[in-house]
Design a protein around this motif. Structure first.
Motif, short mmCIF file in Angstrom:
data_model
loop_
_atom_site.label_atom_id
_atom_site.label_comp_id
_atom_site.label_asym_id
_atom_site.label_seq_id
_atom_site.Cartn_x
_atom_site.Cartn_y
_atom_site.Cartn_z
N GLU A 102 43.67 42.45 48.63
CA GLU A 102 43.90 41.07 48.27
C GLU A 102 45.51 40.91 48.20
O GLU A 102 45.94 39.61 48.35
CB GLU A 102 43.42 40.51 47.02
CG GLU A 102 41.66 40.42 47.49
CD GLU A 102 40.99 39.62 46.35
OE1 GLU A 102 40.81 40.20 45.35
OE2 GLU A 102 40.11 38.86 47.01
N GLU B 103 44.45 34.62 45.18
CA GLU B 103 43.82 36.07 45.69
C GLU B 103 44.75 37.02 44.72
O GLU B 103 44.12 38.25 44.39
CB GLU B 103 44.17 36.05 47.15
CG GLU B 103 43.53 35.54 48.22
CD GLU B 103 41.77 36.13 48.19
OE1 GLU B 103 41.62 36.70 47.22
OE2 GLU B 103 41.08 35.45 49.02
N HIS C 13 42.67 37.43 41.87
CA HIS C 13 41.32 38.18 42.00
C HIS C 13 41.86 39.82 42.00
O HIS C 13 41.22 40.49 41.31
CB HIS C 13 40.69 37.99 43.24
CG HIS C 13 40.26 36.56 43.64
ND1 HIS C 13 39.90 36.14 44.81
CD2 HIS C 13 40.30 35.76 42.65
CE1 HIS C 13 39.70 34.84 44.52
NE2 HIS C 13 39.73 34.54 43.39
N HIS D 37 34.94 35.34 40.71
CA HIS D 37 35.80 35.64 42.16
C HIS D 37 34.82 34.93 43.49
O HIS D 37 35.51 34.42 44.08
CB HIS D 37 35.66 37.07 42.22
CG HIS D 37 36.64 37.56 43.33
ND1 HIS D 37 36.94 38.91 43.82
CD2 HIS D 37 36.92 36.75 44.47
CE1 HIS D 37 37.48 38.99 45.03
NE2 HIS D 37 37.62 37.85 45.36
N GLU E 248 36.01 32.01 46.07
CA GLU E 248 35.81 32.42 47.67
C GLU E 248 35.15 31.26 48.20
O GLU E 248 35.77 31.00 49.23
CB GLU E 248 35.18 33.87 47.90
CG GLU E 248 36.01 35.06 47.28
CD GLU E 248 37.23 35.43 47.85
OE1 GLU E 248 37.46 34.90 49.12
OE2 GLU E 248 38.25 35.77 47.27
FE LIG Z 1 39.26 37.08 46.67
#
Ligand SMILES: [Fe+2]
Ligand SMILES: [Fe+2]
Length: 296
Positions: A45, A75, A78, A172, A176
């Motif tokens: 990521e 991201e 994440h 997460h 997404e």
């Molecule tokens: Fe992600």
């Protein structure tokens, strides 16, 4: 474009002090397969972020530009969140991820970097083409992250799992779904074609199976309970039937949808369910209480 929603970064943190290695109770295989995300995603990521920051100057649409910036912030968070599970969780339980993470860092930091063949005239001339290929690959991967994200926030099969790890995966997964359209829209915006979309799905599918399979084996070999278990595809098939992973058929049909010429990610997942989860996620609530929502 993403007219429906402004993406925001939620600065979540997770405390894995009480999280057992087999965080899905009595399901060591399901736990290890989903733990593969902690090994793959920090490098993967952050690579998304580098590629998107490189693509940002090419974005002429103000809405898409804002979406891409929000995508990068999400991201990056994440990647940080999954990375935070490596030492206080996996290493604490005696699982050394480095035999895998060394290789995955080589993949994303070297093989897929801006100049994998060195900084020379040919590499420089190929930069626009190479950037488009990587954006196309990310769009294909983001199709999977949306489908898997929608599954993790809607499945009831994991409701008795460790709440901290489950919140990490559901937070997460919900984000997404929240930013599901950005990668596709960016790919189209910079000239990605239907044929390229198909090609990158054909590359992304076996690549992801290989990454999950290898990461899973790295951890299973170090866990006496799972040392001699069958391969990834067989485990996936059986765990899917018990709703401990998304069913193979469910993921397979989503791959076929990607080949539809009229495909757009806005018809994947349920944004309402995702936003509801983000409103109730303990980690997202703590982040909001600590700092307030941060606009992208
Ligand atoms: Fe992600
Ligand atoms: Fe994503």
């Amino acid at each position: 474009m993403n007219q429906e929603h402004r993406l925001q970064q939620r600065k979540v943190r997770f405390d894995f002090t009480d999280t057992p290695l087999h965080w899905v109770p009595n399901e060591p295989e399901a736990s290890h397969i989903m733990n593969s995300l902690h090994l793959i995603l920090p490098a993967g990521e952050f690579w998304f972020c580098r590629v998107y920051n490189k693509a940002l100057p090419l974005v002429t649409d103000p809405q898409l530009r804002e979406d891409v910036q929000g995508f990068v912030k999400q991201e990056a968070q994440h990647a940080r969140a999954h990375d935070s599970a490596l030492t206080p969780y996996l290493l604490r339980h005696g699982i050394d991820p480095t035999p895998f993470t060394r290789r995955v860092h080589w993949l994303f930091d070297q093989a897929l970097c801006d100049f994998p063949l060195g900084d020379n005239a040919i590499s420089r001339a190929l930069q626009p083409w190479w950037l488009r290929q990587r954006v196309g690959l990310i769009a294909a991967v983001e199709h999977f992250t949306c489908v898997l994200g929608d599954w993790i926030i809607t499945t009831r099969g994991l409701d008795n799992a460790d709440p901290v790890m489950l919140d990490l995966l559901r937070w997460h997964g919900a984000e997404e779904v929240e930013h599901r359209s950005v990668a596709h829209d960016l790919h189209v915006h910079i000239g990605g074609s239907l044929l390229m979309r198909w090609l990158f799905m054909l590359i992304a599918t076996p690549a992801l199976i290989f990454l999950f399979s290898t990461a899973m084996k790295t951890m299973m070999r170090q866990d006496p309970v799972t040392r001699y278990r069958p391969g990834f595809l067989r485990l996936w098939y059986h765990l899917g039937k018990r709703d401990l992973m998304p069913r193979m058929g469910h993921v397979g049909r989503s791959v076929l949808r990607y080949f539809n010429p009229g495909y757009h990610p806005r018809s994947e997942g349920d944004i309402g369910v995702a936003l509801n989860y983000l409103a109730s996620s303990p980690a997202a609530q703590r982040a909001a209480a600590e700092k307030g929502p941060v606009s992208a």
